[in-house]
Scaffold this motif. Structure first.
Motif, PDB file in Angstrom:
ATOM      1  N   MET A 392       0.817  -1.200   0.000  1.00  0.00           N
ATOM      2  CA  MET A 392       0.000   0.000   0.000  1.00  0.00           C
ATOM      3  C   MET A 392       0.865   1.270   0.000  1.00  0.00           C
ATOM      4  N   MET A 393       0.438   2.292  -0.724  1.00  0.00           N
ATOM      5  CA  MET A 393       1.113   3.595  -0.652  1.00  0.00           C
ATOM      6  C   MET A 393       0.161   4.701  -0.199  1.00  0.00           C
ATOM      7  N   GLY A 394      -1.156   4.412  -0.154  1.00  0.00           N
ATOM      8  CA  GLY A 394      -2.132   5.418   0.262  1.00  0.00           C
ATOM      9  C   GLY A 394      -2.415   6.424  -0.840  1.00  0.00           C
ATOM     10  N   ASN A 395      -2.901   7.606  -0.459  1.00  0.00           N
ATOM     11  CA  ASN A 395      -3.136   8.683  -1.419  1.00  0.00           C
ATOM     12  C   ASN A 395      -1.811   9.379  -1.686  1.00  0.00           C
ATOM     13  N   MET A 396      -1.580   9.722  -2.961  1.00  0.00           N
ATOM     14  CA  MET A 396      -0.293  10.319  -3.324  1.00  0.00           C
ATOM     15  C   MET A 396      -0.500  11.578  -4.152  1.00  0.00           C
ATOM     16  N   ALA A 397       0.383  12.544  -3.940  1.00  0.00           N
ATOM     17  CA  ALA A 397       0.360  13.771  -4.739  1.00  0.00           C
ATOM     18  C   ALA A 397       1.764  14.057  -5.265  1.00  0.00           C
ATOM     19  N   TRP A 398       1.826  14.406  -6.540  1.00  0.00           N
ATOM     20  CA  TRP A 398       3.099  14.799  -7.176  1.00  0.00           C
ATOM     21  C   TRP A 398       3.176  16.321  -7.155  1.00  0.00           C
ATOM     22  N   LEU A 399       4.143  16.836  -6.402  1.00  0.00           N
ATOM     23  CA  LEU A 399       4.310  18.280  -6.257  1.00  0.00           C
ATOM     24  C   LEU A 399       5.592  18.698  -6.951  1.00  0.00           C
TER      25      LEU A 399
END
Ligand SMILES: [Zn+2]
Length: 493
Positions: A392-399
């Motif tokens: 699992m990595m969960g929710n991810m955001a690329w900033l």
């Protein structure tokens, strides 16, 4: 003849210097499964239980599976949580009795408040419950503390040979073979230990350890030798028996097992200064990125901030230096920052906003970085492969900090603390790793198998952090033995 076996799993890898406590919620969010209900995406630590069930049922045996509990590495396990999990397994075993054998999948480096050898305590209680005649088979991670207590109470212990741990199910098969032969009365396992008196981190992908691992495997099946393991140990566990040990399991021949363990232990001692990978300073790592213009990116491991060894995963030492030195074309993942992740989702794809990144969990995380970022990608409930399991990595955001590909630094933040196992920790949010000069991964070695195909070269970086690599500086309080490299000649001390 039909047999009944009881199986269970308990473990974590306790980093005594981690700022994160290991409580019930961490087990619940990692692995807490009862009655073998592992579903379609079994956790890595459930895999041996599934192997043993398949093998046992194929022989017409009955399998009673108890609790399977594992927590992502962090600090000491809360005492009542350990008591509850350990107590549950022993109660299930008692309810399942009589059983012909017990098979436990443990990590081996769990330290609970009041229990410096927590999984050893579980094996001791299981032995007390089943009595001296019932064989107990145990599989351990090679980062275990291979204590006298574990060896005294188990019948046979088999430990992963590979780091990265690509052989977990192979070792589960090995242990099953030994247990089946034991139950059939064909072998009588005895074990011998050798204490190498060293601590460190030893990837098995490089020589000379690669050849040593192959030699261990080749010794198995020769004469009375049933299994040979090298317990690397987990150096950030402040526990009396921390350190590297050789384990030999032989059929009846205790003296032979002991002689072989001593011989192999002497080999490990002689290789001690070569088996740790070379680590680059932060500036040397940045220099390497600046000088690189290959088709494939350099992959650099920020080992000290690896959540897989109990670090927060939000340290900023490398990020801050990249910004200071204005080096772009670099991506970093996964950075554990639930707040930044939530803000990015709220702002939405394409939004630009000022954000405070990382540096939140304490001094080992460095200082938070304040930067203007653009939200370039968002994904819910992402996963990455780890061996035969999905992690699992969960929710991810690329900033993105900066503008174009060449000058930008891309930071992938997430809200589930995990290390980098595979390029999916970048690509899941849409990031094209082929456009990067450098990829910085929060991992020590488990990234290696997944990233090798995409990397121009793999480098290890020594930054400050919870998993800092200077073994001489670890602030042990409970370790009384002399250990290399803290002491030059520990056997003489
Ligand atoms: Zn491990």
């Amino acid at each position: 003849m039909s047999k009944t076996i009881f199986t269970a799993c308990l473990g974590t890898e306790t980093n005594s210097f981690s700022p994160i406590p290991t409580g019930m919620d961490l087990f619940r969010r990692t692995l807490l499964v009862r009655g073998g209900a592992h579903g379609d995406m079994p956790h890595f630590f459930a895999l041996p239980l599934m192997v043993w069930r398949r093998r046992a049922e194929a022989m017409g045996w009955r399998v009673i599976e108890g609790l399977a509990a594992f927590a992502t590495p962090a600090g000491d396990t809360v005492r009542v949580v350990f008591e509850q999990l350990c107590g549950e397994i022993v109660a299930e075993l008692r309810a399942a009795m009589p059983v012909d054998a017990v098979m436990l999948n443990l990590h081996g480096a769990m330290i609970a408040d009041g229990y410096p050898d927590a999984e050893g305590e579980l094996i001791r209680r299981v032995r007390e419950t089943v009595g001296p005649a019932v064989p107990i088979g145990v599989e351990l991670d090679l980062h275990c503390h291979l204590t006298e207590q574990k060896v005294a109470n188990a019948t046979a212990i088999v430990i992963y040979k590979e780091y990265p741990h690509v052989d977990v199910t192979d070792r589960a098969e090995d242990l099953f073979e030994i247990m089946a032969a034991t139950l059939a009365g064909q072998v009588r396992p005895v074990m011998a230990l050798h204490d190498c008196r060293i601590i460190g981190i030893f990837p098995t992908t490089r020589e000379p350890l690669r050849g040593f691992v192959d030699r261990m495997a080749a010794l198995e099946g020769q004469g009375p030798i049933l299994s040979v393991s090298l317990a690397h140990g987990f150096p950030w566990g402040d526990t009396p028996e921390v350190g590297t040990r050789v384990l030999v399991v032989a059929d009846g021949d205790r003296a032979g097992a002991s002689a072989l363990a001593d011989r192999l232990g002497a080999e490990v001692w002689s290789m001690r200064s070569e088996i740790s990978p070379p680590f680059l300073s932060i500036d040397a790592a940045v220099d390497r990125i600046m000088g690189h213009d290959g088709v494939k990116p350099l992959v650099l491991a920020d080992a000290a901030d690896n959540p897989g060894i109990g670090a927060a995963g939000d340290s900023t030492f490398l990020l801050a230096r990249l910004i200071e030195r204005k080096v772009g074309g670099v991506a970093i993942a996964p950075c554990w920052d639930p707040t930044a992740t939530a803000l990015a989702f709220e702002a939405g794809l394409g939004a630009s906003l000022d954000m405070r990144l990382g540096g939140k969990l304490g001094p080992a995380s460095g200082t938070a970085v304040d930067a203007r970022v653009t939200v370039k990608g968002l994904v819910n409930d992402a996963y990455q492969p780890f061996g035969k399991a999905m992690a699992m990595m969960g929710n991810m955001a690329w900033l993105r900090i900066g503008d174009s590909n060449a000058s930008a630094i891309d930071v992938v933040v997430n809200d589930y603390r995990t290390q980098a196992f595979a390029p999916a920790c970048f690509t899941a949010v849409g990031l094209d790793i082929g456009k990067c000069r450098g990829l910085i991964v929060k991992s020590t070695q488990h990234f290696h198998a997944g990233f090798l195909p995409v990397a121009a070269e793999i480098l290890y970086v020594s930054a400050p952090g919870t998993g800092a690599m200077d073994m001489r500086a670890l602030p042990f309080k409970r370790v009384g033995r002399a250990l290399w490299p803290r002491v030059a000649e520990p056997h003489a001390a």
